[in-house]
Design a protein around this motif. Structure first.
Motif, PDB file in Angstrom:
ATOM      1  N   ILE A  93       1.389  -1.018  -0.058  1.00 13.99           N
ATOM      2  CA  ILE A  93       0.130  -0.195   0.056  1.00 13.99           C
ATOM      3  C   ILE A  93       1.033   1.557  -0.098  1.00 13.99           C
ATOM      4  O   ILE A  93       0.683   2.176  -0.834  1.00 13.99           O
ATOM      5  N   THR A  94       1.756   0.875   0.911  1.00 15.54           N
ATOM      6  CA  THR A  94       2.801   2.359   0.716  1.00 15.54           C
ATOM      7  C   THR A  94       3.254   2.912  -0.777  1.00 15.54           C
ATOM      8  O   THR A  94       3.468   3.846  -1.064  1.00 15.54           O
ATOM      9  N   ALA A  95       3.754   1.323  -1.067  1.00 14.62           N
ATOM     10  CA  ALA A  95       4.254   1.628  -3.025  1.00 14.62           C
ATOM     11  C   ALA A  95       3.164   2.595  -3.522  1.00 14.62           C
ATOM     12  O   ALA A  95       3.651   2.658  -4.596  1.00 14.62           O
ATOM     13  N   LEU A  96       1.941   2.466  -3.199  1.00 18.23           N
ATOM     14  CA  LEU A  96       0.455   3.275  -4.179  1.00 18.23           C
ATOM     15  C   LEU A  96       0.770   4.737  -3.579  1.00 18.23           C
ATOM     16  O   LEU A  96       0.348   5.168  -4.700  1.00 18.23           O
ATOM     17  N   TYR A  97       1.338   5.046  -2.920  1.00 17.36           N
ATOM     18  CA  TYR A  97       1.492   6.493  -2.837  1.00 17.36           C
ATOM     19  C   TYR A  97       2.207   6.937  -3.388  1.00 17.36           C
ATOM     20  O   TYR A  97       3.488   6.155  -4.528  1.00 17.36           O
ATOM     21  N   PRO A  98       2.443   8.570  -3.854  1.00 24.24           N
ATOM     22  CA  PRO A  98       3.505   8.800  -4.004  1.00 24.24           C
ATOM     23  C   PRO A  98       5.277   8.694  -3.739  1.00 24.24           C
ATOM     24  O   PRO A  98       5.259   9.051  -2.820  1.00 24.24           O
ATOM     25  N   GLU A  99       5.864   9.354  -5.019  1.00 26.29           N
ATOM     26  CA  GLU A  99       7.639   8.597  -4.649  1.00 26.29           C
ATOM     27  C   GLU A  99       7.413   9.525  -3.452  1.00 26.29           C
ATOM     28  O   GLU A  99       8.465   9.229  -2.709  1.00 26.29           O
ATOM     29  N   ARG A 100       7.191  10.747  -3.337  1.00 18.40           N
ATOM     30  CA  ARG A 100       7.730  11.610  -1.942  1.00 18.40           C
ATOM     31  C   ARG A 100       7.345  10.777  -1.008  1.00 18.40           C
ATOM     32  O   ARG A 100       8.714  10.419   0.036  1.00 18.40           O
ATOM     33  N   ALA A 101       6.320  10.453  -0.626  1.00 20.75           N
ATOM     34  CA  ALA A 101       6.203   9.902   0.336  1.00 20.75           C
ATOM     35  C   ALA A 101       6.742   8.104   0.747  1.00 20.75           C
ATOM     36  O   ALA A 101       7.360   8.051   2.067  1.00 20.75           O
ATOM     37  N   GLN A 102       6.930   7.422  -0.307  1.00 20.00           N
ATOM     38  CA  GLN A 102       7.115   6.351  -0.481  1.00 20.00           C
ATOM     39  C   GLN A 102       8.950   6.830   0.481  1.00 20.00           C
ATOM     40  O   GLN A 102       9.659   5.477   0.837  1.00 20.00           O
ATOM     41  N   ARG A 103       9.907   7.423  -0.335  1.00 19.30           N
ATOM     42  CA  ARG A 103      10.642   8.341  -0.280  1.00 19.30           C
ATOM     43  C   ARG A 103      11.062   8.183   1.133  1.00 19.30           C
ATOM     44  O   ARG A 103      11.526   7.586   2.066  1.00 19.30           O
ATOM     45  N   GLU A 104      10.038   8.523   2.070  1.00 22.24           N
ATOM     46  CA  GLU A 104      10.040   9.573   3.232  1.00 22.24           C
ATOM     47  C   GLU A 104      10.084   8.346   4.554  1.00 22.24           C
ATOM     48  O   GLU A 104      10.786   8.232   5.678  1.00 22.24           O
ATOM     49  N   VAL A 105       9.061   6.769   3.473  1.00 23.39           N
ATOM     50  CA  VAL A 105       9.465   5.360   4.592  1.00 23.39           C
ATOM     51  C   VAL A 105      10.444   4.402   4.469  1.00 23.39           C
ATOM     52  O   VAL A 105      11.400   4.446   5.029  1.00 23.39           O
ATOM     53  N   PHE A 106      11.005   3.839   3.110  1.00 24.48           N
ATOM     54  CA  PHE A 106      11.792   3.246   2.744  1.00 24.48           C
ATOM     55  C   PHE A 106      13.467   3.616   2.219  1.00 24.48           C
ATOM     56  O   PHE A 106      13.982   3.249   2.173  1.00 24.48           O
ATOM     57  N   GLY A 203      -1.076  16.162   2.679  1.00 24.22           N
ATOM     58  CA  GLY A 203      -1.187  16.192   1.291  1.00 24.22           C
ATOM     59  C   GLY A 203      -1.144  14.361   0.826  1.00 24.22           C
ATOM     60  O   GLY A 203      -1.676  13.503   0.187  1.00 24.22           O
ATOM     61  N   HIS A 204       0.724  14.222   0.697  1.00 29.79           N
ATOM     62  CA  HIS A 204       1.299  13.618   0.249  1.00 29.79           C
ATOM     63  C   HIS A 204       1.174  12.080   0.810  1.00 29.79           C
ATOM     64  O   HIS A 204       2.004  10.758  -0.131  1.00 29.79           O
ATOM     65  N   ARG A 205       1.093  12.420   2.122  1.00 34.16           N
ATOM     66  CA  ARG A 205       0.681  11.220   3.114  1.00 34.16           C
ATOM     67  C   ARG A 205      -0.934  10.499   2.745  1.00 34.16           C
ATOM     68  O   ARG A 205      -0.772   9.728   4.193  1.00 34.16           O
ATOM     69  N   ILE A 206      -2.003  11.008   2.442  1.00 34.45           N
ATOM     70  CA  ILE A 206      -2.878  10.457   2.508  1.00 34.45           C
ATOM     71  C   ILE A 206      -3.408   9.900   1.090  1.00 34.45           C
ATOM     72  O   ILE A 206      -3.586  11.142  -0.063  1.00 34.45           O
ATOM     73  N   LEU A 207      -3.945   8.623   0.854  1.00 35.78           N
ATOM     74  CA  LEU A 207      -3.935   7.641  -0.070  1.00 35.78           C
ATOM     75  C   LEU A 207      -6.006   8.416   0.031  1.00 35.78           C
ATOM     76  O   LEU A 207      -6.418   7.874   1.312  1.00 35.78           O
ATOM     77  N   SER A 208      -6.843   8.738  -1.104  1.00 32.78           N
ATOM     78  CA  SER A 208      -8.138   8.372  -1.497  1.00 32.78           C
ATOM     79  C   SER A 208      -8.624   6.864  -1.683  1.00 32.78           C
ATOM     80  O   SER A 208      -7.626   6.443  -2.594  1.00 32.78           O
ATOM     81  N   VAL A 209      -9.260   6.365  -0.580  1.00 36.86           N
ATOM     82  CA  VAL A 209      -9.670   5.102  -0.949  1.00 36.86           C
ATOM     83  C   VAL A 209     -11.019   5.270  -1.950  1.00 36.86           C
ATOM     84  O   VAL A 209     -11.024   4.138  -2.534  1.00 36.86           O
ATOM     85  N   GLY A 215      -9.145   2.120  -9.038  1.00 40.22           N
ATOM     86  CA  GLY A 215      -7.596   1.240  -9.266  1.00 40.22           C
ATOM     87  C   GLY A 215      -7.128   2.333  -9.053  1.00 40.22           C
ATOM     88  O   GLY A 215      -5.849   2.819 -10.072  1.00 40.22           O
ATOM     89  N   GLU A 216      -7.024   3.790  -9.098  1.00 35.43           N
ATOM     90  CA  GLU A 216      -6.402   4.747  -9.138  1.00 35.43           C
ATOM     91  C   GLU A 216      -5.271   5.450  -7.903  1.00 35.43           C
ATOM     92  O   GLU A 216      -5.789   5.247  -6.936  1.00 35.43           O
ATOM     93  N   TYR A 217      -4.307   4.745  -8.401  1.00 33.74           N
ATOM     94  CA  TYR A 217      -3.783   4.783  -7.397  1.00 33.74           C
ATOM     95  C   TYR A 217      -2.191   6.450  -8.267  1.00 33.74           C
ATOM     96  O   TYR A 217      -1.940   6.681  -8.957  1.00 33.74           O
ATOM     97  N   PRO A 218      -2.415   7.136  -6.722  1.00 35.76           N
ATOM     98  CA  PRO A 218      -0.916   8.053  -7.481  1.00 35.76           C
ATOM     99  C   PRO A 218       0.463   8.368  -7.953  1.00 35.76           C
ATOM    100  O   PRO A 218       0.669   9.036  -7.799  1.00 35.76           O
ATOM    101  N   THR A 219       1.444   6.344  -7.347  1.00 37.36           N
ATOM    102  CA  THR A 219       2.385   6.601  -8.020  1.00 37.36           C
ATOM    103  C   THR A 219       2.803   6.512  -9.178  1.00 37.36           C
ATOM    104  O   THR A 219       2.148   6.417  -9.868  1.00 37.36           O
TER     105      THR A 219
END
Length: 394
Positions: A93-106, A203-209, A215-219
């Motif tokens: 799920i984290t990998a569905l977020y924008p790259e900015r959020a992904q980088r903050e985690v991984f 906002g970049h760390r909030i995924l729209s359910v 099937g629309e993901y911000p990654t």
């Protein structure tokens, strides 16, 4: 059942840890958390990184591999398998977020682990480009071993109106863990309550359910097939990999016990394995375990194929995956029930691992996402073309 070399290697790594997990199962339960020896072994084998993008050093493995790995681990310890499965789905799920959020985690910690509670909880208010959230989120499996959390929350506008339902990605350092997980089964998952008090989430760390359900993901990495997989089918299927594994573990334990030549109490059989009643019950349990596995792998293959093609999984197919996962939970539970009947009252000795498998299975299989009655109704509606559904989580 594994179809690729990488998946086979990861599944074999999991199988190699079954003995360790079995040996630590009692301590995991008693301590109400997965013992650190298990966590370190899983991390060392790369089994917390199954769904982490290769860009961050992860395996980016498919859903089938994730389910096969969690099933292998479930043979040894239900709580450890459950925790591993959920940490991995949270990485997905984290990998569905924008790259900015992904980088903050991984990006800052390639070995970071994420837990989650998707049931909407607490309150939120709009502040700048983000939301300030407060509330309590119970049943956060894996939270004792995580650095981040995914929390279901309303997304509100400037006037306080709810605009959407979201999933907020929050550092565990900004949350409190309230010790609330006191159960008869799955004790070792440490599924406590997470508490937030006025935590700002950009906002970049909030995924729209609502968008994720479509099937629309911000990654930005739309060429990565794994992160095109349908949202709810993935979330539902990961819950039953460990359950299938627990049923397999029970079958192995009872079969081994019968091979030792124990008698069948209150009968003339000095070896229970020679009784037709024993043979028939064992066969029925094995068939139920096989049935669960066939349904699970069908669902996994359909999810992976859909992701690889880039198409959106049709409603009827998504509903059938929900039905498949409920079937896995029900058949695994039925198999363990027969195995305990076969093994007798001794199954309930505290020293017998069967009673722990039974309690864990009985608890895990009651997860709302795998409720057989709900799954049957939504699948039946989909088969009949009835547009009005009983849940948006399909």
């Amino acid at each position: 059942m594994t179809t690729d070399t990488k998946g086979k290697d990861l599944t074999e790594r999991a199988a190699a840890l079954v003995g360790l997990l079995r040996g630590n199962a009692a301590r995991t339960e008693e301590g109400r958390r997965v013992v650190e020896e298990n966590i370190e072994a899983l991390a060392g084998a790369g089994l917390f990184a199954l769904t982490v993008p290769r860009r961050f050093g992860g395996h980016q493995a498919g859903v089938r591999t994730l389910l096969e790995v969690s099933a292998e681990l479930g043979r040894g310890c239900g709580s450890t398998a459950w925790t591993t499965a959920l940490v991995n789905v949270c990485a997905w799920i984290t990998a569905l977020y924008p790259e900015r959020a992904q980088r903050e985690v991984f990006g800052e910690d390639p070995g970071a682990r994420v837990c989650s509670v998707f049931t909407p909880g607490g309150t939120s208010r709009a502040v700048g480009s983000g939301q300030v959230i407060s509330g309590r989120w119970p049943f956060a499996s894996g939270c004792l071993h995580a650095q981040w959390a995914l929390l279901g929350t309303p997304v509100t506008g400037a006037d306080g109106e709810q605009l959407d339902r979201g999933v907020a990605l929050v550092p565990m350092a900004e949350l409190a863990v309230e010790d609330t997980w006191h159960t008869v089964g799955m004790r070792g998952t440490g599924s406590h309550t997470l508490v937030a008090e006025d935590v700002f989430v950009p906002g970049h760390r909030i995924l729209s359910v609502s968008r994720a359900l479509r099937g629309e993901y911000p990654t930005e990495f739309t060429d990565e097939a794994l992160y095109r997989a349908p949202f709810v089918p993935v979330l539902a299927s990961v819950l039953v990999g460990p359950q299938w594994g627990m049923a397999r573990g029970g079958l192995e334990l009872v079969t081994a016990s019968l091979a030792e030549g124990r008698p069948l109490s209150h009968t003339f059989f000095t070896r229970a394995r020679e009784a037709s009643s024993t043979q028939m019950q064992l066969a029925e349990a094995a068939q139920l375990v096989d049935t669960a596995g066939l349904h699970l792998m069908r669902a996994a293959d359909d999810i992976d194929a859909c992701a690889a093609s880039g198409r959106r999984m049709p409603l009827r197919e998504r509903a059938r995956v929900r039905m498949d996962t409920a079937t896995v939970a029900r058949r695994s539970r039925e198999a363990l029930d027969i195995l305990l009947n076969l093994h007798g009252a001794g199954s309930f000795s505290e020293a017998n691992p069967l009673q722990r498998l039974w309690r864990d299975q009985e608890t895990a299989s009651r997860h709302a996402m795998t409720n057989p009655a709900v799954a049957s109704e939504l699948y039946g509606r989909a088969l009949l073309g009835i547009e009005e559904q009983v849940t948006p989580l399909i």
